[in-house]
Enzyme design. Structure first.
Site, mmCIF file in Angstrom:
data_model
loop_
_atom_site.group_PDB
_atom_site.id
_atom_site.type_symbol
_atom_site.label_atom_id
_atom_site.label_comp_id
_atom_site.label_asym_id
_atom_site.label_seq_id
_atom_site.Cartn_x
_atom_site.Cartn_y
_atom_site.Cartn_z
ATOM 1 N N HIS A 48 -17.719 29.898 39.380
ATOM 2 C CA HIS A 48 -17.842 28.517 38.905
ATOM 3 C C HIS A 48 -17.244 28.348 37.508
ATOM 4 C CE1 HIS A 48 -20.108 27.363 42.408
ATOM 5 N NE2 HIS A 48 -20.977 28.338 42.190
ATOM 6 N N ASP A 101 -32.838 29.521 13.744
ATOM 7 C CA ASP A 101 -33.634 30.077 14.842
ATOM 8 C C ASP A 101 -32.814 30.988 15.757
ATOM 9 O OD1 ASP A 101 -32.166 27.917 15.736
ATOM 10 O OD2 ASP A 101 -33.844 26.876 16.691
ATOM 11 N N LYS A 161 15.890 -1.688 46.846
ATOM 12 C CA LYS A 161 15.433 -3.081 46.836
ATOM 13 C C LYS A 161 15.848 -3.798 48.119
ATOM 14 C CE LYS A 161 15.753 -7.451 44.316
ATOM 15 N NZ LYS A 161 16.142 -8.122 43.053
#
Length: 508
Positions: free
Chosen positions: A270, A462, A141
């Site tokens: 990646h 699906d 300080k």
């Protein structure tokens, strides 16, 4: 612009470790700087044959409460905090006979080391430094007048200052050290807070003092810095410096390989594995991994969980790649791999990765537990009439590990502990599945008899229909869709085995 230099006349030295202290003490003495000290540091200085004034002679109080209170006294802190050009401060330190202290050297109790080495709470609490942190903050300080040396890391800076400027310092010198001091004190307080926090929820306080400036960030126009002690995990023995993108790939590679126990080699690009296989030898694992996608492997990152020998190195060296990571290399393997001067060769020291993951978003951060779940046969619930064979169970476990480390939406095909193809980072699970089928066919794989892993449930039947028609005979997925039964019914009608784990593995 550098301002006028200020000459130090006195120094308070109170350090826990005496390593590196001797040349500084001798230089301070040589420059005629009066020394104040406490306890063990005082004895150390006296044993060097150098005059030192005990702090007790200033405070008229001994060290009390088992050493908990030594320097917490107005005559110490007044000597540090008084403003040298402030009229009232000058009058008060004269009235109360407070000597000015121009240098404060402190080395805090090793709180983090103690936490790492013991679970004894009493021992840990006693390593919470009170006086030292207070001295550091006071000196920092008042940096306009005081030099603060908050840790051993700044000993070299102080010694250079003493040698080159003969005890003088500039405001820039003192302000730099003040910055370092608040870095030390805030890091110290953060470590104490995190100890008391434990596994509870509270404020996020992460302080990492080690840093490495990178060549650039994700792209050349972005700055990049790595914060952390990379050498605890990796030792680079060859090649150019790791980049920001290299580190992302290395992180993905180490996270992936850590979930395999058999001899396994993976090739990443990646952050996703474009090839991975488990085999008896690293060379065989390499050849099987490369077959999955030899195009994407070009310029990729290679990681093995077993020592890379000459046979494996010669095979690996046949293509261009940036990084190879392993727990060990034979000398002959290194001779082969080091032929490319920029190739990065890393020794991986197995260690526990942080239990928490943190990433910045918007104007804040997200924190989550690391995904440590690895589902084995006993964690798989068979939901179809057909039960997977032992070989299929083995492949399902392999595929499920791999899908966990693949960008969502993700689909993985595996046969005989070899990645055949993957669908990665797609906006629909069907697209990820179609991508995997196309890749497998492009590289000549027979999907018949292979297994499929999905990182999340199937909202419709699906995906299992498309996979079955491509040759998939067993499926692993977390389950949890309100239409799970539709997919199960299709599998039952077409002699496909399905297991669910109850654990989703999204990765974004």
């Amino acid at each position: 612009m550098t301002t006028h230099l200020k000459k130090a006349q006195s120094a308070l030295v109170s350090v826990y470790s005496k390593e590196g202290l001797e040349p500084i003490i001798k230089k301070l003495n040589q420059l005629g700087i009066k020394l104040y000290s406490t306890g063990g540091t005082q004895s150390y200085i006296e044993n060097l044959g150098i005059s030192v004034t005990p702090v007790e002679s200033l405070t008229a109080y001994p060290s009390i409460l088992g050493g908990r209170v030594k320097t917490l006294h107005p005559k110490i802190f007044g000597g540090i905090l008084n403003r040298r050009g402030h009229e009232n401060d000058i009058l008060e330190i004269e009235e109360y006979q407070i000597p000015e202290i121009d240098i404060v050297m402190v080395d805090l109790y090793p709180f983090e080391e103690t936490v790492a080495n013991t679970s004894n709470e009493s021992e840990i609490i006693e390593k919470i430094d009170i006086g030292g942190v207070s001295l550091i903050r006071a000196a920092a300080k008042n940096f306009k007048d005081v030099i603060v040396v908050p840790s051993q890391n700044e000993y070299a800076f102080l010694l250079k200052l003493l040698e080159e400027k003969n005890g003088h310092s500039s405001i820039e010198d003192r302000k730099y050290l003040a910055k370092q001091a608040f870095d030390v004190s805030s890091h110290y307080d953060g470590a104490i807070y995190n100890y008391f926090l434990g596994s509870a929820e509270g404020s996020l306080k992460e302080s990492i003092q080690q840093k490495k400036v990178l060549r650039y960030g994700e792209n050349p126009h972005q700055k990049g810095v790595f914060y952390g002690d990379l050498e605890k995990l990796l030792k680079q023995i060859h090649g150019k410096e790791l980049s920001y993108n290299n580190l992302l790939d290395v992180d993905a590679a180490i996270s992936l390989i850590g979930d395999f126990t058999e001899t396994t080699l993976a090739i990443l690009k990646h952050n996703n594995a474009c090839g991975i296989a488990s085999r008896k030898t690293v060379a065989d694992a390499w050849n099987a991994a490369l077959a999955a996608d030899p195009i994407s492997a070009f310029g990729g990152v290679i990681i093995s969980n077993a020592k890379i020998d000459e046979a494996a190195a010669k095979e690996i060296d046949k293509i261009f790649f940036e990084i190879v990571i392993a727990p060990a290399f034979t000398d002959e393997a290194l001779q082969v791999l080091k032929q490319k001067k920029n190739r990065m060769i890393l020794l991986h020291t197995p260690s526990v990765l942080p239990a928490k993951q943190i990433r910045t978003i918007l104007n804040g951060v997200l924190e989550q537990d690391r995904d440590m779940s690895v589902e084995k046969k006993e964690n798989m619930k068979v939901v179809t009439q057909k039960t997977p064979s032992d070989l299929e169970f083995s492949d399902l476990a392999f595929a499920n590990i791999l899908v966990k480390h693949t960008k969502s939406n993700a689909i993985i095909f595996v046969k005989n502990k070899q990645l055949l193809a993957s669908g990665t980072g797609q906006t629909s699970r069907v697209d990820a599945l179609k991508q995997a089928i196309e890749k497998a066919k492009n590289f000549g794989f027979d999907i018949n008899g292979a297994v499929m892993a999905s990182d999340a449930f199937f909202p419709f039947p699906d995906c299992v229909e498309i996979a079955h028609k491509a040759g998939i005979t067993a499926v692993i997925q977390p389950g949890g869709s309100i239409k799970d039964q539709d997919s199960i019914d299709y599998c039952n009608k077409n002699n496909v085995a399905m297991v669910v784990t109850g654990v989703r593995h999204f990765k974004h």
